[in-house]
Design a protein around this motif. Structure first.
Motif, short mmCIF file in Angstrom:
data_model
loop_
_atom_site.label_atom_id
_atom_site.label_comp_id
_atom_site.label_asym_id
_atom_site.label_seq_id
_atom_site.Cartn_x
_atom_site.Cartn_y
_atom_site.Cartn_z
N ILE A 168 0.87 -1.18 0.00
CA ILE A 168 0.00 0.00 0.00
C ILE A 168 0.91 1.23 0.00
N LYS A 169 1.07 1.84 -1.17
CA LYS A 169 2.00 2.95 -1.31
C LYS A 169 1.38 4.26 -0.81
N HIS A 170 2.16 5.03 -0.07
CA HIS A 170 1.63 6.24 0.53
C HIS A 170 2.77 7.19 0.87
N GLY A 171 2.41 8.45 1.00
CA GLY A 171 3.36 9.43 1.48
C GLY A 171 3.38 9.44 3.00
N LYS A 172 3.97 10.48 3.56
CA LYS A 172 4.03 10.63 5.01
C LYS A 172 2.63 10.90 5.56
N ILE A 173 2.23 10.13 6.57
CA ILE A 173 0.91 10.25 7.17
C ILE A 173 1.06 10.70 8.62
N ARG A 174 0.35 11.74 8.98
CA ARG A 174 0.35 12.21 10.37
C ARG A 174 -0.96 11.81 11.05
N ILE A 175 -0.86 11.41 12.30
CA ILE A 175 -2.00 11.00 13.09
C ILE A 175 -2.19 12.00 14.23
N LEU A 176 -3.45 12.39 14.46
CA LEU A 176 -3.76 13.32 15.54
C LEU A 176 -5.03 12.85 16.25
N PHE A 177 -4.93 12.62 17.55
CA PHE A 177 -6.08 12.33 18.38
C PHE A 177 -6.24 13.47 19.39
N THR A 178 -7.44 14.03 19.46
CA THR A 178 -7.65 15.24 20.25
C THR A 178 -8.56 14.98 21.45
N PRO A 179 -8.42 15.77 22.51
CA PRO A 179 -9.38 15.77 23.62
C PRO A 179 -10.43 16.85 23.40
N ASP A 180 -11.49 16.81 24.17
CA ASP A 180 -12.40 17.95 24.38
C ASP A 180 -13.15 18.45 23.15
N GLU A 181 -13.26 17.63 22.11
CA GLU A 181 -14.02 18.07 20.94
C GLU A 181 -15.48 18.29 21.29
N GLU A 182 -16.02 17.45 22.16
CA GLU A 182 -17.44 17.52 22.48
C GLU A 182 -17.82 18.79 23.23
N ILE A 183 -16.86 19.49 23.79
CA ILE A 183 -17.16 20.75 24.48
C ILE A 183 -16.59 21.94 23.71
N GLY A 184 -16.29 21.71 22.42
CA GLY A 184 -15.89 22.82 21.55
C GLY A 184 -14.47 23.30 21.69
N ARG A 185 -13.61 22.50 22.37
CA ARG A 185 -12.24 22.95 22.59
C ARG A 185 -11.23 21.95 22.03
N GLY A 186 -11.65 21.16 21.04
CA GLY A 186 -10.83 20.05 20.57
C GLY A 186 -9.50 20.41 19.95
N VAL A 187 -9.39 21.61 19.39
CA VAL A 187 -8.13 21.96 18.74
C VAL A 187 -7.49 23.20 19.38
N ASP A 188 -7.92 23.54 20.59
CA ASP A 188 -7.40 24.73 21.26
C ASP A 188 -5.89 24.71 21.39
N LYS A 189 -5.30 23.54 21.61
CA LYS A 189 -3.87 23.44 21.87
C LYS A 189 -3.13 22.63 20.80
N VAL A 190 -3.75 22.43 19.65
CA VAL A 190 -3.07 21.71 18.57
C VAL A 190 -1.87 22.52 18.08
N ASP A 191 -0.75 21.86 17.89
CA ASP A 191 0.45 22.49 17.34
C ASP A 191 0.47 22.23 15.84
N ILE A 192 -0.09 23.17 15.07
CA ILE A 192 -0.21 23.00 13.62
C ILE A 192 1.16 22.91 12.96
N GLU A 193 2.12 23.68 13.47
CA GLU A 193 3.46 23.64 12.89
C GLU A 193 4.10 22.27 13.11
N LYS A 194 3.93 21.74 14.30
CA LYS A 194 4.48 20.41 14.58
C LYS A 194 3.77 19.34 13.73
N LEU A 195 2.47 19.51 13.53
CA LEU A 195 1.72 18.55 12.73
C LEU A 195 2.24 18.53 11.30
#
Length: 415
Positions: A168-195
């Motif tokens: 199964i050929k693919h490029g680089k894949i990043r995985i992100l699992f977040t907390p607090d999505e159900e209370i509207g704060r799921g990406v408050d502290k995501v590091d987009i640059e690191k991702l």
């Protein structure tokens, strides 16, 4: 490429994950809002490390990051798959006992720990597409957690398949699992640059074949009512109770602008909390619409109703404040149509009819899209979320895994 004969692991992972209580708490100011969300995060990191995903880690805020390295000579844009680990505060997530109802044949599913909780095809029409499939429910006293542990399990299975099937050929894949999505704060502290991803896909949708590139735009609103306090024994002609004013305002909200009175592309105003006392009370609202301009119109409706009610209370006043929550991700995704198109192609290759839809809600992808990571939403198979009738089928989860794998291949092929 035919992926049907893979040995899928999503179901067994899901059955483990849902037994870990990860309910988020809107009253908490911490990130994550509950430390127990990290319990699942640690399990996911350990499983990824055991697979050979060497950089998997849980950060201080409860986010799990991981990378599946590229296995192609092509320069492929980095893509990310994302799901949230928390479950909704609406219903208990403690002591979840998942039950597998094998070879479903259309019968009513009576949940054993509370036989009043019954899944009927008349109330869950997608069950008609599940004949012969294996349905997972909770036992009747809790939610199941398919929203969004189905997505978590599917992404984890996809990681397992990518590592163990190098064809199964693919490029680089990043995985992100977040907390607090159900209370509207799921990406408050995501590091987009690191991702460091070019595009993303949340696995947090409902029926097989669904892909969503449009969400509500959302504001929160708070109406503060200032009444007139007086001793109740001497209140005649003096007291103007902020609590009673609040009740009249809520009662005056039009049904056709309520969640229970709207559908499709109609927006709504929804009071979600009332607090206070005679002298001052607050009403918390959520305001939703697919068009940003209409959010202000809906807020103005609240203001006009409040002003009308307050004409009968000359000593009282009110103030309405609004706060942006998220915006319709279609505004971003329309600038990058290939991201959604690749998702549609992956669904076709997995043997399903794609259905491009709008969500009467939001996802982590709503905010991620405006943070620089365009991010449509793909089905995870979850149904009746946030309640005790929540369910998912094993076969739908496996279809979601296939969709993820085909997406990885589509990006590689077209680079």
């Amino acid at each position: 490429m035919n992926l049907i004969n893979l040995t899928f692991t999503a179901a067994e992972r899901f059955l483990r994950y849902v037994q870990i209580d990860t309910q988020s708490d809107p009253a908490s100011s911490t990130c994550p809002s509950t430390e127990k969300q990290k319990d699942l995060g640690r399990v996911l990191v350990d499983e990824l490390l055991d697979m050979g995903v060497t950089d998997a880690h849980l950060d201080e805020h409860g986010y799990v990051y991981a990378t599946i390295p590229s296995n192609t000579d092509k320069e492929v844009p980095v893509i990310c798959f994302c799901s949230h680990m928390d479950t909704a505060p609406d219903c208990s997530g403690t002591g979840v006992k998942p039950i597998v109802h094998q070879n479903y044949q259309g019968q009513e599913l009576v949940l054993p720990d509370d036989n009043i909780v019954i899944l009927k095809m008349t109330e869950h029409p997608d069950l008609k597409n599940q004949i012969g499939n294996d349905i997972i429910t909770a036992s009747g006293t809790t939610l199941l957690g398919a929203d969004n542990k189905a997505g978590v399990a599917e992404i984890m299975d996809a990681c397992y398949q990518l590592i163990n099937n190098p064809d199964i050929k693919h490029g680089k894949i990043r995985i992100l699992f977040t907390p607090d999505e159900e209370i509207g704060r799921g990406v408050d502290k995501v590091d987009i640059e690191k991702l460091g991803a070019h595009a993303g896909y949340t696995m947090d949708g409902e029926s097989t074949g669904h892909i969503e590139n449009e969400t509500f735009s959302a504001d929160g609103a708070k109406l503060t009512i200032n009444g007139v306090s007086a001793h109740p024994g001497f209140a005649k002609g003096n007291m103007e109770s902020a609590i009673k004013i609040a009740g009249q305002i809520v009662s005056a909200l039009p049904f056709e602008l309520s969640p229970e009175g709207t559908e499709d592309k109609q927006g709504f105003v929804h009071p979600v909390g009332i607090s206070g006392h005679v002298e001052q009370a607050e009403i918390e609202f959520i305001i939703r619409d697919f068009e940003d301009d209409k959010l202000a119109e809906h807020a103005n409706t609240i203001r006009q109703i409040a002003d009308q009610i307050l004409r009968n209370f000359p000593g009282s006043s009110c103030q309405l404040s609004t706060k942006p929550q998220y915006r319709n991700m279609k505004q971003v995704l329309d600038k990058h149509p290939h991201i959604t198109e690749y998702g549609i192609e992956a669904i076709k290759r997995a043997g399903m009819e794609p259905h491009l839809r709008s969500i009467r809600g939001g996802t982590d992808g709503s905010r991620l899209s405006f943070m620089g990571l365009p991010c449509p939403n793909i089905f995870a198979g979850e149904h009746a979320f946030h309640g005790r009738q929540e369910w998912v089928s094993i076969q739908d989860m496996n279809k979601a895994v296939q969709t993820i794998l085909h997406l990885c291949m589509v990006w590689e092929e077209r680079s």
